[in-house]
Motif scaffolding. Structure first.
Motif, PDB file in Angstrom:
ATOM      1  N   THR A 166       0.849  -1.189   0.000  1.00  0.00           N
ATOM      2  CA  THR A 166       0.000   0.000   0.000  1.00  0.00           C
ATOM      3  C   THR A 166       0.883   1.236   0.000  1.00  0.00           C
ATOM      4  O   THR A 166       1.772   1.373   0.846  1.00  0.00           O
ATOM      5  N   THR A 167       0.650   2.110  -0.966  1.00  0.00           N
ATOM      6  CA  THR A 167       1.351   3.398  -0.976  1.00  0.00           C
ATOM      7  C   THR A 167       0.316   4.489  -0.720  1.00  0.00           C
ATOM      8  O   THR A 167      -0.880   4.233  -0.688  1.00  0.00           O
ATOM      9  N   ILE A 168       0.795   5.709  -0.591  1.00  0.00           N
ATOM     10  CA  ILE A 168      -0.113   6.825  -0.306  1.00  0.00           C
ATOM     11  C   ILE A 168      -1.189   6.951  -1.399  1.00  0.00           C
ATOM     12  O   ILE A 168      -2.319   7.352  -1.124  1.00  0.00           O
ATOM     13  N   GLU A 169      -0.817   6.556  -2.636  1.00  0.00           N
ATOM     14  CA  GLU A 169      -1.787   6.654  -3.733  1.00  0.00           C
ATOM     15  C   GLU A 169      -2.995   5.746  -3.516  1.00  0.00           C
ATOM     16  O   GLU A 169      -4.049   5.959  -4.113  1.00  0.00           O
ATOM     17  N   GLY A 170      -2.822   4.717  -2.654  1.00  0.00           N
ATOM     18  CA  GLY A 170      -3.900   3.759  -2.457  1.00  0.00           C
ATOM     19  C   GLY A 170      -4.857   4.118  -1.334  1.00  0.00           C
ATOM     20  O   GLY A 170      -5.786   3.366  -1.046  1.00  0.00           O
ATOM     21  N   LEU A 171      -4.626   5.246  -0.675  1.00  0.00           N
ATOM     22  CA  LEU A 171      -5.460   5.565   0.495  1.00  0.00           C
ATOM     23  C   LEU A 171      -6.778   6.251   0.143  1.00  0.00           C
ATOM     24  O   LEU A 171      -7.765   6.117   0.846  1.00  0.00           O
ATOM     25  N   THR A 172      -6.760   6.983  -0.959  1.00  0.00           N
ATOM     26  CA  THR A 172      -7.996   7.655  -1.371  1.00  0.00           C
ATOM     27  C   THR A 172      -8.889   6.650  -2.099  1.00  0.00           C
ATOM     28  O   THR A 172      -8.459   6.016  -3.051  1.00  0.00           O
ATOM     29  N   LYS A 173     -10.116   6.492  -1.601  1.00  0.00           N
ATOM     30  CA  LYS A 173     -11.037   5.531  -2.205  1.00  0.00           C
ATOM     31  C   LYS A 173     -12.225   6.280  -2.799  1.00  0.00           C
ATOM     32  O   LYS A 173     -12.893   7.031  -2.086  1.00  0.00           O
ATOM     33  N   ASP A 174     -12.500   6.064  -4.082  1.00  0.00           N
ATOM     34  CA  ASP A 174     -13.624   6.714  -4.788  1.00  0.00           C
ATOM     35  C   ASP A 174     -13.618   8.231  -4.570  1.00  0.00           C
ATOM     36  O   ASP A 174     -14.653   8.836  -4.294  1.00  0.00           O
ATOM     37  N   GLY A 175     -12.450   8.810  -4.672  1.00  0.00           N
ATOM     38  CA  GLY A 175     -12.355  10.262  -4.535  1.00  0.00           C
ATOM     39  C   GLY A 175     -12.465  10.773  -3.104  1.00  0.00           C
ATOM     40  O   GLY A 175     -12.387  11.977  -2.851  1.00  0.00           O
ATOM     41  N   GLN A 176     -12.620   9.846  -2.159  1.00  0.00           N
ATOM     42  CA  GLN A 176     -12.787  10.221  -0.757  1.00  0.00           C
ATOM     43  C   GLN A 176     -11.441  10.080  -0.041  1.00  0.00           C
ATOM     44  O   GLN A 176     -10.873   8.982  -0.008  1.00  0.00           O
ATOM     45  N   LEU A 177     -10.952  11.165   0.522  1.00  0.00           N
ATOM     46  CA  LEU A 177      -9.683  11.086   1.244  1.00  0.00           C
ATOM     47  C   LEU A 177      -9.827  10.181   2.470  1.00  0.00           C
ATOM     48  O   LEU A 177     -10.886  10.129   3.095  1.00  0.00           O
ATOM     49  N   HIS A 178      -8.734   9.510   2.795  1.00  0.00           N
ATOM     50  CA  HIS A 178      -8.671   8.741   4.041  1.00  0.00           C
ATOM     51  C   HIS A 178      -8.751   9.732   5.213  1.00  0.00           C
ATOM     52  O   HIS A 178      -8.250  10.857   5.097  1.00  0.00           O
ATOM     53  N   PRO A 179      -9.373   9.350   6.334  1.00  0.00           N
ATOM     54  CA  PRO A 179      -9.460  10.273   7.484  1.00  0.00           C
ATOM     55  C   PRO A 179      -8.118  10.899   7.859  1.00  0.00           C
ATOM     56  O   PRO A 179      -8.064  12.093   8.217  1.00  0.00           O
ATOM     57  N   LEU A 180      -7.031  10.132   7.760  1.00  0.00           N
ATOM     58  CA  LEU A 180      -5.717  10.705   8.088  1.00  0.00           C
ATOM     59  C   LEU A 180      -5.332  11.806   7.099  1.00  0.00           C
ATOM     60  O   LEU A 180      -4.768  12.835   7.495  1.00  0.00           O
ATOM     61  N   GLN A 181      -5.615  11.579   5.832  1.00  0.00           N
ATOM     62  CA  GLN A 181      -5.295  12.613   4.836  1.00  0.00           C
ATOM     63  C   GLN A 181      -6.086  13.883   5.142  1.00  0.00           C
ATOM     64  O   GLN A 181      -5.560  14.997   5.075  1.00  0.00           O
ATOM     65  N   GLN A 182      -7.359  13.709   5.514  1.00  0.00           N
ATOM     66  CA  GLN A 182      -8.219  14.869   5.799  1.00  0.00           C
ATOM     67  C   GLN A 182      -7.760  15.605   7.055  1.00  0.00           C
ATOM     68  O   GLN A 182      -7.670  16.830   7.070  1.00  0.00           O
ATOM     69  N   THR A 183      -7.404  14.847   8.115  1.00  0.00           N
ATOM     70  CA  THR A 183      -6.998  15.539   9.349  1.00  0.00           C
ATOM     71  C   THR A 183      -5.625  16.200   9.194  1.00  0.00           C
ATOM     72  O   THR A 183      -5.351  17.213   9.822  1.00  0.00           O
ATOM     73  N   PHE A 184      -4.762  15.632   8.335  1.00  0.00           N
ATOM     74  CA  PHE A 184      -3.480  16.300   8.070  1.00  0.00           C
ATOM     75  C   PHE A 184      -3.737  17.670   7.425  1.00  0.00           C
ATOM     76  O   PHE A 184      -3.044  18.641   7.717  1.00  0.00           O
ATOM     77  N   ILE A 185      -4.740  17.731   6.550  1.00  0.00           N
ATOM     78  CA  ILE A 185      -5.100  19.025   5.933  1.00  0.00           C
ATOM     79  C   ILE A 185      -5.718  19.942   6.991  1.00  0.00           C
ATOM     80  O   ILE A 185      -5.286  21.089   7.177  1.00  0.00           O
ATOM     81  N   ASP A 186      -6.698  19.404   7.716  1.00  0.00           N
ATOM     82  CA  ASP A 186      -7.439  20.227   8.683  1.00  0.00           C
ATOM     83  C   ASP A 186      -6.535  20.812   9.770  1.00  0.00           C
ATOM     84  O   ASP A 186      -6.779  21.901  10.268  1.00  0.00           O
ATOM     85  N   HIS A 187      -5.521  20.046  10.164  1.00  0.00           N
ATOM     86  CA  HIS A 187      -4.659  20.495  11.263  1.00  0.00           C
ATOM     87  C   HIS A 187      -3.369  21.158  10.769  1.00  0.00           C
ATOM     88  O   HIS A 187      -2.447  21.355  11.546  1.00  0.00           O
ATOM     89  N   PHE A 188      -3.300  21.464   9.488  1.00  0.00           N
ATOM     90  CA  PHE A 188      -2.110  22.099   8.904  1.00  0.00           C
ATOM     91  C   PHE A 188      -0.844  21.295   9.242  1.00  0.00           C
ATOM     92  O   PHE A 188       0.183  21.856   9.598  1.00  0.00           O
TER      93      PHE A 188
END
Lengths: 156, 288
Positions: free
Chosen positions: A74-96
């Motif tokens: 699994t690489t980072i490219e595999g974490l987004t499913k159907d255009g939906q970011l993985h919760p970790l990807q989203q919280t990394f954005i939300d928390h800068f």
């Protein structure tokens, strides 16, 4: 001498001819065009090349590509499913938690391996699990915050 | 990395034959967490790598009446998280939790770590303190080597060119025994600047046996035998200062970017104090 490898990356099968001395990181980046895993120190120290093999975090710069054959990568490219970011990807954005971004794929995958194993880690456990990943923008506080926030969002 | 040919034997017997054929021209590869670093730095350039990763029969953690046997291909992470190891040899699990990063521990093997023979590695001091032996195999047969004799010089082990390490054997500690391992490093997962492993056996509060091993402060791990002598027959608290000073004197550090000789000796003294105190506390707990 090249040998034929079968690699399963992010639920897709790849057949690729590679030399026996190629690392998994080199094959991912140069043969499969999956450049999310970064080449940092090249000696297993910085963690920028972190990927998951059978769900466990490894440093792909120190894994012979041959050794990854037949396993689930699994690489980072595999974490987004159907255009939906993985919760970790989203919280990394939300928390800068991203500054230059070079360490981010490795950080997120190391954090994913932790949360998959332990869905409710304490702050100290997050820090320990990420101790093999260097951030040279010195953004560790926000990264740890992002991981702790992500654990609340994961499906139980 | 310089090009090499990756040989793929089917089992350990075939691997031994290939190694006997190619000897110094070949290196065994398992997880490769130490080997690939050497290959990339071109410190070594073997013509062949002989792959043993994935061999069945070398991934066991088993107990028998005498102790615990660990296959050479067991990962650091598997030892760290093994319920059996945590229950019977806690210091070994704690030590493994300090080896590099979790990524390295997931892929690197205990056998590979030992064969790399880095005096700053964490497992060797702990294994020497615990009285471990290793089993090695070649086409000529099998033999056992006490862990204490396995490291012969910097990055140089007692293995002959045709031998493969297959198993680590650990005796169960005697009743009233406690052990501890502490390392000092710049960051959490870094190589040790200095480390100390201690195993202490108490009888009515008096030290009956002690093994004290210093890591990263010499070309091999060093058994601090004079310090051990200072402890045996006494209460740990009564001789602690003396033992720590003696241990520091037995260290043979070299200066590098992490510290001077004096600083490293001082570290040995400080760590020895903590490690002996903790080992004695655990031994006392075990005895009661």
């Amino acid at each position: 001498m090249k040998q034929l490898l079968w690699l399963r990356v992010n639920d897709e099968d790849y057949e690729v001819w590679v030399e026996s001395w190629k690392t998994l990181l080199e094959v991912l980046r140069e043969e499969l065009d999956l450049t999310g895993a970064k080449e940092g120190c090249q000696e297993g120290y910085c963690g920028a090349c972190t990927v998951l093999i059978d769900g466990k975090a490894v440093k792909s710069c120190l894994v012979l590509a041959r050794h990854a054959q037949g396993r689930l990568i699994t690489t980072i490219e595999g974490l987004t499913k159907d255009g939906q970011l993985h919760p970790l990807q989203q919280t990394f954005i939300d928390h800068f938690a991203v500054q230059c971004g070079f360490c981010t794929p490795g950080m997120i995958l190391a954090a994913k391996a932790l949360l998959d194993e332990n869905p409710d880690p304490r702050e100290e456990q997050v820090k320990t699990a990420l101790s093999g990943n260097l951030c040279r923008c010195t953004g560790y506080v926000k990264i740890v915050e992002a991981v702790l926030a992500a654990k609340e969002k994961l499906p139980r | 990395m310089r090009p090499f040919e990756l040989l793929e034997p089917r089992d350990i017997t075939e691997a031994c034959s290939l190694l006997a054929e190619h000897k110094e021209k070949a290196k065994i590869v398992a997880g490769g967490q130490s080997l690939l670093v050497l290959l990339k730095a071109r410190l070594i350039a073997p013509r062949y790598l002989i792959n043993i990763k994935g061999f069945s029969g070398l991934e066991h953690i088993q107990e028998n009446s005498n102790g615990i046997r660990i296959g050479a291909l067991v990962t650091h992470r598997a030892i760290e998280t093994s319920p059996l190891i945590r229950e019977r040899l806690l210091m070994l699990a704690e030590m493994e939790g300090r080896v590099a990063s979790v990524q390295i521990r997931n892929w690197g093997t205990i056998g590979g770590n030992l064969c790399h023979a880095d005096p700053a590695g964490d497992p060797a001091p702990a294994l020497i303190a615990l009285g471990a032996k290793v089993k090695v195999r070649s086409v000529r047969g099998e033999r056992e080597i006490p862990m204490e004799e396995f490291f012969v010089d910097y990055l140089e082990s007692a293995l002959e060119a045709d031998e493969i390490l297959t198993e680590i054997q650990l005796p169960y500690p005697l009743p009233g025994t406690g052990g501890a391992f502490i390392k000092e490093a710049v960051r959490f997962g870094d190589m040790a600047i200095a480390s100390v492993a201690a195993v202490v056996t108490l009888e009515r509060g008096v030290v009956k046996d002690a093994r004290l091993v210093l890591g990263a402060v010499g070309s091999t791990p060093i058994r601090a035998k004079e310090a051990e002598k200072a402890i045996i027959g006494n209460m740990v608290a009564d001789v602690l200062e003396d033992a720590c000073r003696t241990a520091a004197g037995e260290a043979k550090p070299v200066a590098d970017i992490y510290g001077s000789v004096e600083y490293k000796r001082h570290l040995v003294k400080v760590i020895t104090k903590s490690v002996l105190t903790e080992a004695a506390r655990r031994a006392q707990e075990e005895a009661t």
